[in-house]
Design a protein around this motif. Structure first.
Motif, short mmCIF file in Angstrom:
data_model
loop_
_atom_site.label_atom_id
_atom_site.label_comp_id
_atom_site.label_asym_id
_atom_site.label_seq_id
_atom_site.Cartn_x
_atom_site.Cartn_y
_atom_site.Cartn_z
N ARG A 1 13.85 85.44 52.19
CA ARG A 1 13.13 86.28 51.23
C ARG A 1 13.79 87.66 51.08
O ARG A 1 13.56 88.35 50.08
N LEU A 2 14.58 88.07 52.07
CA LEU A 2 15.19 89.39 52.05
C LEU A 2 16.62 89.38 51.52
O LEU A 2 17.24 90.45 51.44
N ILE A 3 17.14 88.20 51.19
CA ILE A 3 18.49 88.13 50.64
C ILE A 3 18.57 88.93 49.35
O ILE A 3 17.72 88.82 48.47
N GLY A 4 19.59 89.75 49.25
CA GLY A 4 19.76 90.63 48.09
C GLY A 4 19.23 92.03 48.31
O GLY A 4 19.55 92.94 47.53
N ASP A 5 18.40 92.23 49.35
CA ASP A 5 17.90 93.57 49.64
C ASP A 5 19.04 94.45 50.16
O ASP A 5 19.91 93.98 50.89
N PRO A 6 19.04 95.73 49.82
CA PRO A 6 20.11 96.61 50.30
C PRO A 6 20.04 96.85 51.80
O PRO A 6 18.95 96.94 52.37
N TYR A 7 21.21 96.94 52.41
CA TYR A 7 21.30 97.34 53.82
C TYR A 7 21.04 98.83 53.91
O TYR A 7 21.66 99.64 53.20
N VAL A 8 20.12 99.21 54.77
CA VAL A 8 19.83 100.63 55.03
C VAL A 8 19.75 100.82 56.54
O VAL A 8 18.96 100.15 57.21
N TRP A 9 20.58 101.70 57.06
CA TRP A 9 20.57 101.97 58.50
C TRP A 9 19.18 102.42 58.94
O TRP A 9 18.60 103.35 58.37
N GLY A 10 18.62 101.73 59.94
CA GLY A 10 17.28 102.05 60.41
C GLY A 10 16.18 101.40 59.61
O GLY A 10 15.00 101.59 59.91
N GLY A 11 16.52 100.62 58.58
CA GLY A 11 15.52 99.99 57.75
C GLY A 11 14.88 98.78 58.42
O GLY A 11 15.55 97.99 59.10
N ARG A 12 13.60 98.60 58.19
CA ARG A 12 12.85 97.48 58.78
C ARG A 12 11.67 97.13 57.87
O ARG A 12 10.57 96.88 58.31
N SER A 13 11.92 97.11 56.57
CA SER A 13 10.89 96.72 55.61
C SER A 13 11.59 96.10 54.41
O SER A 13 12.77 96.38 54.15
N PRO A 14 10.90 95.23 53.65
CA PRO A 14 11.53 94.61 52.48
C PRO A 14 12.08 95.66 51.53
O PRO A 14 11.42 96.64 51.21
N GLY A 15 13.33 95.46 51.11
CA GLY A 15 14.00 96.43 50.26
C GLY A 15 14.77 97.47 51.03
O GLY A 15 15.44 98.32 50.42
N SER A 16 14.73 97.40 52.37
CA SER A 16 15.37 98.43 53.18
C SER A 16 15.50 97.91 54.61
O SER A 16 14.66 98.19 55.46
N VAL A 17 16.56 97.13 54.88
CA VAL A 17 16.73 96.57 56.22
C VAL A 17 18.15 96.76 56.71
O VAL A 17 19.10 96.80 55.93
N ASP A 18 18.29 96.88 58.02
CA ASP A 18 19.61 96.79 58.63
C ASP A 18 19.70 95.43 59.32
O ASP A 18 18.79 94.60 59.20
N CYS A 19 20.77 95.19 60.07
CA CYS A 19 20.99 93.84 60.60
C CYS A 19 19.89 93.41 61.55
O CYS A 19 19.33 92.30 61.44
N SER A 20 19.52 94.27 62.48
CA SER A 20 18.51 93.89 63.47
C SER A 20 17.10 94.05 62.92
O SER A 20 16.17 93.35 63.34
N GLY A 21 16.91 94.98 61.95
CA GLY A 21 15.62 95.10 61.29
C GLY A 21 15.29 93.84 60.52
O GLY A 21 14.13 93.39 60.50
N LEU A 22 16.29 93.23 59.89
CA LEU A 22 16.11 91.97 59.19
C LEU A 22 15.63 90.88 60.16
O LEU A 22 14.66 90.16 59.89
N VAL A 23 16.29 90.77 61.29
CA VAL A 23 15.94 89.75 62.28
C VAL A 23 14.55 90.02 62.86
O VAL A 23 13.71 89.12 62.98
N ASN A 24 14.30 91.27 63.24
CA ASN A 24 13.00 91.63 63.81
C ASN A 24 11.88 91.31 62.84
O ASN A 24 10.83 90.76 63.22
N LEU A 25 12.08 91.62 61.57
CA LEU A 25 11.05 91.40 60.55
C LEU A 25 10.82 89.91 60.30
O LEU A 25 9.68 89.46 60.14
N ALA A 26 11.90 89.13 60.26
CA ALA A 26 11.76 87.69 60.04
C ALA A 26 10.96 87.03 61.15
O ALA A 26 10.14 86.13 60.90
N TYR A 27 11.16 87.49 62.38
CA TYR A 27 10.39 86.95 63.50
C TYR A 27 8.96 87.48 63.49
O TYR A 27 8.01 86.73 63.75
#
Length: 314
Positions: A191-217
């Motif tokens: 669901r987050l594919i295409g969202d911009p990478y943002v350092w420190g991001g952890r919400s849809p539309g604003s995720v970094d690599c580990s924020g993406l993983v944390n949020l998916a779980y």
């Protein structure tokens, strides 16, 4: 996002001078708030912003440690990390005091938002939108209204209603069989594919690599640490990843220091937040690491980075 640089931590001693100290639990009372390394600063999403620590979602618990003017220094107890103080604790940082409310110990969440963003209404009929929208991964106290709508009790006593399909009960998610849990984690990441990478991001539309993983779980009812390095420390080492397992890359020349994480999505592909200026993507392991997955044993070095695998699910 890898383990955070701790260069800003020394500055906190100066910032804390003159702060009113306290230690009490409170809740985040806005849909998303930035956790900053220093108060009176604003996130800079288009660049690598070293003062951006992470993001907190509505209802997340924080321990307030000090207050300075209109800001509160907090420990985000639901986001475990190790690197700042070399011990496991909640993520430290500063948030506007206006984003917090007193914690009601009876407000235990019962559902988690699974839509990217979930709209709400002021009545169960859904005819009048409310001002509240909640991002994926938000945990709320709610009641199932005949499988048609969720009645949500907000912090402060207000009630809103959310479409039933926008969230799932936490006890239902935690009772899923492992294959279903794995599929859900991958689906959340997709669901987050295409969202911009943002350092420190952890919400849809604003995720970094580990924020993406944390949020998916989190949206699957599973809690894991916030940052890539900490995710690797707590994960169970595996030789070959299954869908929803994690693929870690180390810092060059430091194979035990993890700086990037990707979610294995099956069929030889991973989902990742690649870096500033890029968007979340699904990419083949062959294209990403120049070798097919079946040739990448855990511990293989690719372009100076050590590849390892970890799992949080049976």
């Amino acid at each position: 996002m890898s383990a955070r640089s701790v260069s800003v931590v020394a500055a906190l001693a100066v910032l804390l001078a003159g702060c009113a100290t306290s230690s009490r639990l409170m809740s985040v009372a806005v849909p998303v708030v930035d956790l900053r390394a220093q108060p009176h600063t604003t996130a800079q999403p288009a660049v690598h912003d070293p003062l951006q620590e992470t993001q907190l979602l509505y209802g997340e618990r924080v321990k307030v440690l000090a207050e300075r003017e209109e800001w509160s220094r907090v420990e985000a107890v639901e986001q475990r990390e190790f690197s700042h103080s070399h011990r496991w604790e909640g993520y430290p940082g500063w948030v506007p005091s206006s984003s917090l409310r007193t914690l009601d110990p009876l407000d235990e969440p019962t559902i988690v938002v699974t839509d990217t963003w979930a709209a709400t209404s002021t009545s169960p009929h859904g005819t009048t939108p409310s001002s509240w929208q909640f991002p994926m991964g938000t945990r709320l106290k709610a009641w199932d209204m005949a499988g048609q709508v969720w009645k949500i009790a907000l912090i402060g006593g207000e009630d809103v209603w959310m479409p039933y399909a926008s969230a799932r009960a936490l006890d239902e998610l935690q009772g899923l069989a492992p294959p279903a849990q794995r599929r859900l984690v991958v689906s959340n990441a997709e669901r987050l594919i295409g969202d911009p990478y943002v350092w420190g991001g952890r919400s849809p539309g604003s995720v970094d690599c580990s924020g993406l993983v944390n949020l998916a779980y989190r949206a699957a009812g599973v809690d894991i640490p916030r940052d890539a390095h900490e995710q690797s420390l707590r994960a169970r080492a595996v030789l070959t990843p299954q869908p929803a397992d994690l693929v870690f890359l180390s810092e060059r020349s430091q194979p035990k220091h993890i700086v990037h994480v990707m979610l294995y999505a099956g069929d030889g592909t991973v989902i990742e937040g690649p870096g500033t200026g890029m968007a979340v993507r699904r990419i083949s392991v062959q294209e990403r690491l120049a070798r097919p997955l079946e040739t990448l044993a855990s511990g293989t070095v690719v372009d100076g980075q050590t590849v390892t695998y970890g799992s949080y699910l049976p």
